[in-house]
Design a protein around this motif. Structure first.
Motif, PDB file in Angstrom:
ATOM      1  N   ALA A   1       0.838  -1.202   0.000  1.00 22.60           N
ATOM      2  CA  ALA A   1       0.000   0.000   0.000  1.00 22.60           C
ATOM      3  C   ALA A   1       0.874   1.254   0.000  1.00 22.60           C
ATOM      4  O   ALA A   1       0.884   2.024   0.949  1.00 22.60           O
ATOM      5  CB  ALA A   1      -0.933  -0.002   1.209  1.00 22.60           C
ATOM      6  N   ALA A   2       1.612   1.458  -1.082  1.00 23.12           N
ATOM      7  CA  ALA A   2       2.500   2.622  -1.177  1.00 23.12           C
ATOM      8  C   ALA A   2       1.749   3.826  -1.721  1.00 23.12           C
ATOM      9  O   ALA A   2       0.854   3.702  -2.559  1.00 23.12           O
ATOM     10  CB  ALA A   2       3.682   2.306  -2.075  1.00 23.12           C
ATOM     11  N   SER A   3       2.139   4.997  -1.252  1.00 21.34           N
ATOM     12  CA  SER A   3       1.575   6.251  -1.741  1.00 21.34           C
ATOM     13  C   SER A   3       2.648   7.333  -1.618  1.00 21.34           C
ATOM     14  O   SER A   3       3.745   7.065  -1.137  1.00 21.34           O
ATOM     15  CB  SER A   3       0.337   6.635  -0.931  1.00 21.34           C
ATOM     16  OG  SER A   3       0.717   7.047   0.362  1.00 21.34           O
ATOM     17  N   CYS A   4       2.314   8.544  -2.005  1.00 21.44           N
ATOM     18  CA  CYS A   4       3.245   9.659  -1.846  1.00 21.44           C
ATOM     19  C   CYS A   4       3.517   9.961  -0.379  1.00 21.44           C
ATOM     20  O   CYS A   4       4.503  10.593  -0.044  1.00 21.44           O
ATOM     21  CB  CYS A   4       2.697  10.910  -2.527  1.00 21.44           C
ATOM     22  SG  CYS A   4       2.825  10.833  -4.326  1.00 21.44           S
ATOM     23  N   VAL A   5       2.648   9.486   0.507  1.00 22.22           N
ATOM     24  CA  VAL A   5       2.804   9.739   1.928  1.00 22.22           C
ATOM     25  C   VAL A   5       3.720   8.716   2.589  1.00 22.22           C
ATOM     26  O   VAL A   5       4.524   9.032   3.442  1.00 22.22           O
ATOM     27  CB  VAL A   5       1.421   9.750   2.632  1.00 22.22           C
ATOM     28  CG1 VAL A   5       1.568   9.959   4.126  1.00 22.22           C
ATOM     29  CG2 VAL A   5       0.541  10.826   2.014  1.00 22.22           C
ATOM     30  N   THR A   6       3.625   7.448   2.188  1.00 21.52           N
ATOM     31  CA  THR A   6       4.435   6.403   2.817  1.00 21.52           C
ATOM     32  C   THR A   6       4.751   5.288   1.833  1.00 21.52           C
ATOM     33  O   THR A   6       3.987   4.999   0.925  1.00 21.52           O
ATOM     34  CB  THR A   6       3.723   5.829   4.063  1.00 21.52           C
ATOM     35  OG1 THR A   6       4.598   4.914   4.711  1.00 21.52           O
ATOM     36  CG2 THR A   6       2.443   5.119   3.714  1.00 21.52           C
ATOM     37  N   VAL A   7       5.913   4.680   2.020  1.00 23.64           N
ATOM     38  CA  VAL A   7       6.302   3.487   1.271  1.00 23.64           C
ATOM     39  C   VAL A   7       6.670   2.453   2.319  1.00 23.64           C
ATOM     40  O   VAL A   7       7.674   2.582   3.008  1.00 23.64           O
ATOM     41  CB  VAL A   7       7.507   3.752   0.336  1.00 23.64           C
ATOM     42  CG1 VAL A   7       7.908   2.481  -0.388  1.00 23.64           C
ATOM     43  CG2 VAL A   7       7.182   4.850  -0.652  1.00 23.64           C
ATOM     44  N   ASN A   8       5.845   1.442   2.464  1.00 21.72           N
ATOM     45  CA  ASN A   8       6.063   0.431   3.483  1.00 21.72           C
ATOM     46  C   ASN A   8       6.298  -0.913   2.794  1.00 21.72           C
ATOM     47  O   ASN A   8       5.403  -1.428   2.143  1.00 21.72           O
ATOM     48  CB  ASN A   8       4.854   0.354   4.418  1.00 21.72           C
ATOM     49  CG  ASN A   8       5.154  -0.433   5.662  1.00 21.72           C
ATOM     50  OD1 ASN A   8       6.272  -0.897   5.861  1.00 21.72           O
ATOM     51  ND2 ASN A   8       4.156  -0.598   6.496  1.00 21.72           N
ATOM     52  N   SER A   9       7.501  -1.441   2.896  1.00 25.89           N
ATOM     53  CA  SER A   9       7.851  -2.702   2.244  1.00 25.89           C
ATOM     54  C   SER A   9       8.222  -3.732   3.300  1.00 25.89           C
ATOM     55  O   SER A   9       9.388  -3.854   3.675  1.00 25.89           O
ATOM     56  CB  SER A   9       9.038  -2.501   1.295  1.00 25.89           C
ATOM     57  OG  SER A   9       8.712  -1.553   0.312  1.00 25.89           O
ATOM     58  N   PRO A  10       7.242  -4.473   3.819  1.00 24.98           N
ATOM     59  CA  PRO A  10       7.532  -5.402   4.901  1.00 24.98           C
ATOM     60  C   PRO A  10       8.442  -6.566   4.510  1.00 24.98           C
ATOM     61  O   PRO A  10       9.121  -7.116   5.360  1.00 24.98           O
ATOM     62  CB  PRO A  10       6.158  -5.898   5.321  1.00 24.98           C
ATOM     63  CG  PRO A  10       5.248  -5.580   4.206  1.00 24.98           C
ATOM     64  CD  PRO A  10       5.846  -4.449   3.454  1.00 24.98           C
ATOM     65  N   ARG A  11       8.500  -6.960   3.257  1.00 20.62           N
ATOM     66  CA  ARG A  11       9.393  -8.031   2.812  1.00 20.62           C
ATOM     67  C   ARG A  11      10.179  -7.540   1.601  1.00 20.62           C
ATOM     68  O   ARG A  11       9.626  -7.343   0.532  1.00 20.62           O
ATOM     69  CB  ARG A  11       8.620  -9.281   2.406  1.00 20.62           C
ATOM     70  CG  ARG A  11       7.968 -10.047   3.513  1.00 20.62           C
ATOM     71  CD  ARG A  11       8.900 -10.701   4.452  1.00 20.62           C
ATOM     72  NE  ARG A  11       9.512 -11.916   3.989  1.00 20.62           N
ATOM     73  CZ  ARG A  11      10.306 -12.618   4.749  1.00 20.62           C
ATOM     74  NH1 ARG A  11      10.573 -12.231   5.973  1.00 20.62           N
ATOM     75  NH2 ARG A  11      10.877 -13.703   4.309  1.00 20.62           N
ATOM     76  N   VAL A  12      11.464  -7.324   1.802  1.00 19.92           N
ATOM     77  CA  VAL A  12      12.322  -6.881   0.702  1.00 19.92           C
ATOM     78  C   VAL A  12      13.699  -7.504   0.914  1.00 19.92           C
ATOM     79  O   VAL A  12      14.113  -7.755   2.042  1.00 19.92           O
ATOM     80  CB  VAL A  12      12.382  -5.323   0.632  1.00 19.92           C
ATOM     81  CG1 VAL A  12      13.055  -4.748   1.841  1.00 19.92           C
ATOM     82  CG2 VAL A  12      13.040  -4.847  -0.636  1.00 19.92           C
ATOM     83  N   GLY A  13      14.380  -7.790  -0.171  1.00 19.65           N
ATOM     84  CA  GLY A  13      15.712  -8.366  -0.084  1.00 19.65           C
ATOM     85  C   GLY A  13      16.751  -7.430  -0.666  1.00 19.65           C
ATOM     86  O   GLY A  13      16.460  -6.642  -1.560  1.00 19.65           O
ATOM     87  N   GLU A  14      17.963  -7.521  -0.135  1.00 18.15           N
ATOM     88  CA  GLU A  14      19.084  -6.733  -0.654  1.00 18.15           C
ATOM     89  C   GLU A  14      20.287  -7.644  -0.809  1.00 18.15           C
ATOM     90  O   GLU A  14      20.560  -8.472   0.054  1.00 18.15           O
ATOM     91  CB  GLU A  14      19.449  -5.579   0.288  1.00 18.15           C
ATOM     92  CG  GLU A  14      20.641  -4.764  -0.208  1.00 18.15           C
ATOM     93  CD  GLU A  14      20.960  -3.535   0.642  1.00 18.15           C
ATOM     94  OE1 GLU A  14      21.678  -2.656   0.134  1.00 18.15           O
ATOM     95  OE2 GLU A  14      20.502  -3.462   1.798  1.00 18.15           O
ATOM     96  N   VAL A  15      20.973  -7.485  -1.922  1.00 17.12           N
ATOM     97  CA  VAL A  15      22.253  -8.164  -2.125  1.00 17.12           C
ATOM     98  C   VAL A  15      23.307  -7.081  -2.236  1.00 17.12           C
ATOM     99  O   VAL A  15      23.187  -6.171  -3.063  1.00 17.12           O
ATOM    100  CB  VAL A  15      22.240  -9.055  -3.387  1.00 17.12           C
ATOM    101  CG1 VAL A  15      23.607  -9.696  -3.598  1.00 17.12           C
ATOM    102  CG2 VAL A  15      21.161 -10.127  -3.285  1.00 17.12           C
TER     103      VAL A  15
END
Length: 179
Positions: A89-103
């Protein structure tokens, strides 16, 4: 007086400096632990698909980072990071990414694979501050906690939220890998 980018840089620096004060190599009573704590700082650029608007919707977030990482006392190596995930549920107000990976790929040939399982975000004076928390699941720092903080400005004017949407943002990032 600051312009828009100067204010964002100052706020971003303040956030990163404040969060770095809690980072320190882990030491036990019997001497140092031989786990690979890492502190990285650098730039971060994210893209949003579909672009962010005022209405929350599922959005794919891709981020590329360029870091300078302290991997041992007195030893810093360049590194690049790549993150990908979905915000339900991303918008200009918030970006919430509960599951994301980084390498993260380090210039010395090592890498860290990180899974972030929680995030918080807040927008302050047009600057989006996002904090991701998770664990290193493979490579340098395996098993250690990972925290990524970024203070980012939108790539377009805020009025884009009303029209075509924000396609991306960029800012300063800090990655901490520690016990």
């Amino acid at each position: 007086m600051f312009d828009r980018h100067g204010a964002a840089a100052a706020l971003g620096s303040l956030v990163l400096v404040g969060s770095s004060m809690v980072w320190a190599p882990h030491v036990q009573a019997h001497g140092p632990v031989h786990q690979e704590s890492v502190l990285c700082t650098g730039s971060s650029t994210s893209t949003y698909e579909p672009p962010l608007t005022l209405l929350p919707r599922q959005t794919r977030v891709q981020t590329r980072a360029s870091y300078a990482c302290a991997v041992a006392p007195g030893r810093t190596v360049p590194a690049t990071g790549y993150l990908e995930g979905k915000s339900p549920a991303a918008s200009c107000v918030t970006v919430n990414s509960p599951r994301v990976g980084e390498v993260v790929h380090y210039a010395d040939g090592k890498q860290s694979s990180i899974t972030y399982d929680s995030s918080t975000s807040i927008r302050i004076a047009g600057v989006l501050v996002v904090r991701l928390s998770g664990r290193v699941v493979e490579g340098r720092g395996e098993g250690l906690a990972a925290h990524r903080t970024v203070a980012a400005l939108p790539g377009e004017l805020p009025t884009s939220c009303l029209l075509s949407g924000l396609r991306g943002s960029s800012g300063e990032a800090q990655l901490e890998i520690r016990p």
